[in-house]
Design a protein around this motif. Structure first.
Motif, short mmCIF file in Angstrom:
data_model
loop_
_atom_site.label_atom_id
_atom_site.label_comp_id
_atom_site.label_asym_id
_atom_site.label_seq_id
_atom_site.Cartn_x
_atom_site.Cartn_y
_atom_site.Cartn_z
N LEU A 122 0.82 -1.22 0.00
CA LEU A 122 0.00 0.00 0.00
C LEU A 122 0.85 1.27 0.00
CD1 LEU A 122 -3.15 1.02 0.73
CD2 LEU A 122 -1.93 1.75 2.75
N LYS A 123 0.45 2.21 -0.85
CA LYS A 123 1.08 3.54 -0.81
C LYS A 123 -0.01 4.57 -0.52
CE LYS A 123 5.00 2.76 -3.80
NZ LYS A 123 5.31 2.58 -5.22
N TYR A 124 0.30 5.49 0.38
CA TYR A 124 -0.66 6.51 0.80
C TYR A 124 -0.14 7.87 0.34
CZ TYR A 124 -2.71 9.67 4.42
OH TYR A 124 -3.34 10.69 5.10
N VAL A 125 -0.99 8.61 -0.35
CA VAL A 125 -0.61 9.95 -0.80
C VAL A 125 -1.62 10.94 -0.23
CG1 VAL A 125 -0.28 11.46 -2.80
CG2 VAL A 125 0.32 9.05 -2.97
N SER A 126 -1.14 11.90 0.55
CA SER A 126 -2.07 12.91 1.07
C SER A 126 -1.71 14.27 0.50
CB SER A 126 -2.01 12.95 2.59
OG SER A 126 -0.74 13.37 3.02
N SER A 127 -2.74 15.07 0.23
CA SER A 127 -2.47 16.43 -0.23
C SER A 127 -3.47 17.40 0.37
CB SER A 127 -2.48 16.50 -1.77
OG SER A 127 -3.78 16.48 -2.30
N HIS B 73 1.67 22.01 2.85
CA HIS B 73 1.77 20.56 3.03
C HIS B 73 2.83 20.08 2.05
CE1 HIS B 73 0.25 16.71 4.39
NE2 HIS B 73 0.16 16.28 3.16
N PRO B 74 3.53 18.98 2.34
CA PRO B 74 4.54 18.51 1.38
C PRO B 74 3.98 18.35 -0.04
CG PRO B 74 4.72 17.28 3.43
CD PRO B 74 3.53 18.19 3.58
N LEU B 75 2.73 17.92 -0.16
CA LEU B 75 2.10 17.84 -1.48
C LEU B 75 0.83 18.68 -1.47
CD1 LEU B 75 2.30 16.46 -4.29
CD2 LEU B 75 0.85 14.64 -3.39
N GLU B 76 0.77 19.65 -2.38
CA GLU B 76 -0.38 20.54 -2.41
C GLU B 76 -1.14 20.39 -3.72
OE1 GLU B 76 0.77 24.56 -1.34
OE2 GLU B 76 2.00 23.80 0.31
N GLY B 77 -2.45 20.58 -3.66
CA GLY B 77 -3.26 20.57 -4.88
C GLY B 77 -4.36 19.53 -4.85
N ARG B 78 -5.40 19.80 -5.63
CA ARG B 78 -6.51 18.86 -5.78
C ARG B 78 -6.01 17.59 -6.45
NH1 ARG B 78 -11.96 22.02 -7.77
NH2 ARG B 78 -12.28 23.19 -5.86
N ILE B 79 -6.68 16.49 -6.21
CA ILE B 79 -6.29 15.22 -6.84
C ILE B 79 -6.39 15.33 -8.37
CG2 ILE B 79 -8.61 14.14 -6.55
CD1 ILE B 79 -5.14 12.40 -6.46
N THR B 80 -7.38 16.08 -8.84
CA THR B 80 -7.54 16.26 -10.28
C THR B 80 -6.32 16.98 -10.87
OG1 THR B 80 -8.91 18.12 -9.61
CG2 THR B 80 -10.05 16.19 -10.45
N THR B 81 -5.84 18.01 -10.16
CA THR B 81 -4.66 18.75 -10.61
C THR B 81 -3.44 17.84 -10.63
OG1 THR B 81 -5.62 20.64 -9.48
CG2 THR B 81 -3.35 20.88 -10.20
N LEU B 82 -3.32 17.02 -9.58
CA LEU B 82 -2.16 16.13 -9.47
C LEU B 82 -2.17 15.05 -10.55
CD1 LEU B 82 -2.15 15.78 -5.57
CD2 LEU B 82 -0.62 17.20 -6.95
N ILE B 83 -3.35 14.61 -10.95
CA ILE B 83 -3.45 13.62 -12.03
C ILE B 83 -3.12 14.31 -13.36
CG2 ILE B 83 -5.02 12.14 -13.37
CD1 ILE B 83 -6.61 11.67 -10.75
N GLU B 84 -3.73 15.46 -13.58
CA GLU B 84 -3.54 16.16 -14.86
C GLU B 84 -2.10 16.58 -15.10
OE1 GLU B 84 -6.80 19.10 -14.70
OE2 GLU B 84 -6.98 18.68 -16.86
N SER B 85 -1.45 17.04 -14.03
CA SER B 85 -0.06 17.51 -14.18
C SER B 85 0.93 16.36 -14.23
CB SER B 85 0.30 18.42 -13.00
OG SER B 85 0.35 17.65 -11.81
N GLY B 86 0.45 15.17 -13.81
CA GLY B 86 1.35 14.02 -13.77
C GLY B 86 2.13 13.93 -12.47
N LYS B 87 1.94 14.93 -11.60
CA LYS B 87 2.68 14.98 -10.33
C LYS B 87 2.41 13.73 -9.47
CE LYS B 87 4.94 17.19 -7.06
NZ LYS B 87 6.32 17.63 -7.16
#
Ligand code: A2P
Length: 257
Positions: free
Chosen positions: A175-180, A186-200
């Protein structure tokens, strides 16, 4: 036969002024599949219960049941539910249902569970479900909230997996957990949609972008989040499944207001 049982609250934990979890006793006859939701509520003033759909956050094997809830000041149910205490009674429906279940997905290599806010609840159940790890080599659960403190519940559940009696051997490796966060540092910022679209998202995980050959997806959050995340999942070529017709992704909304 009554459609509901009455259960006793065994634990209440408040995370923020918007989020809390609670646990109740479980009727021995109550059966559900990890990821499903059920109607729960409180008796109303006029004798009619106030009910809402809640995902069960505990795994199917647990002897109690757990829920993760928002608190809405003028919400018909949650304005009262947020005041419950240990020993209080909750009404729980006898017929859980839902599409965020492993049975609604065709086999794949990697399972993504995308959530925002209380949309993490069904995944709190599924990450503690041994079948999740039997069916998928790699399990990725994401949780995005406005504020850092709102990530406490998902962080706590994921942390507890290493000591879990049933998935403790497999979850830490699979399991890998990603929080934003979207409104606080926060270490990772942005909506999940933004993170998917940007490839981040894929960069952080070190995996290739969404692929219908290998990846399966479950989505749970607000209506808007579901619509937007679903659009991106479809753009990647995945098709929507259901209990009757399993396919490559499934969605559900966090109904509770
Ligand atoms: P944002 O802060 O940019 O609105 P909520 O508590 O309102 O349900 O929001 C939970 C999280 O979901 C927030 O981080 C919020 O981001 C995010 N969110 C809200 N709408 C969408 C959407 N349409 N797509 C993806 N994420 C969303």
């Amino acid at each position: 036969m009554a459609a509901f049982t009455t259960e006793k609250v065994t634990l209440v934990q408040h995370y923020t002024d918007r989020l809390f979890r609670f646990r109740t006793t479980r009727d021995p006859a109550f059966r559900f599949r990890s990821g499903e939701f059920v109607m729960i509520g409180l008796p109303g003033d006029n004798g009619k219960p106030i009910l809402r759909a809640y995902s069960v956050a505990s795994p199917a094997w647990d002897e109690e049941i757990e829920f993760f809830s928002i608190k809405v000041e003028d919400g018909p149910l949650t304005s009262r539910l947020q005041k419950i205490e240990v020993g209080d009674e909750i009404i729980v429906g006898k017929k859980p249902t839902g599409t965020l279940v492993l049975d609604a997905l065709t086999p794949g290599k990697r399972l993504y569970m995308f959530s925002t806010g209380t949309g993490f609840a069904p995944f709190a159940s599924l990450v503690r479900e041994p079948e999740t790890y039997e069916k998928f080599e790699e399990v990725i659960v994401t949780h995005t909230c406005r504020l850092v403190d709102e990530l406490a519940y998902s962080g706590e559940i994921v942390d507890s997996l290493k000591d879990d009696p049933l998935v403790g051997d497999v979850a830490p490796a699979q399991l890998k957990y990603v929080s934003s966060c979207t409104r606080e540092k926060h270490p990772l910022e942005g909506r999940i949609t933004t993170l998917i679209e940007s490839g981040k998202l894929f960069e952080v995980l070190g995996v290739p972008p969404l692929n219908p050959e290998t990846d399966r997806v479950m989505i749970c959050g607000s209506m808007e989040m579901i619509a937007d995340t679903k659009a991106l999942t479809e753009q990647a070529g995945l098709t929507e499944g259901s209990n009757a017709q399993p396919a490559q992704f499934v969605v559900e909304k966090a109904f509770v207001g």
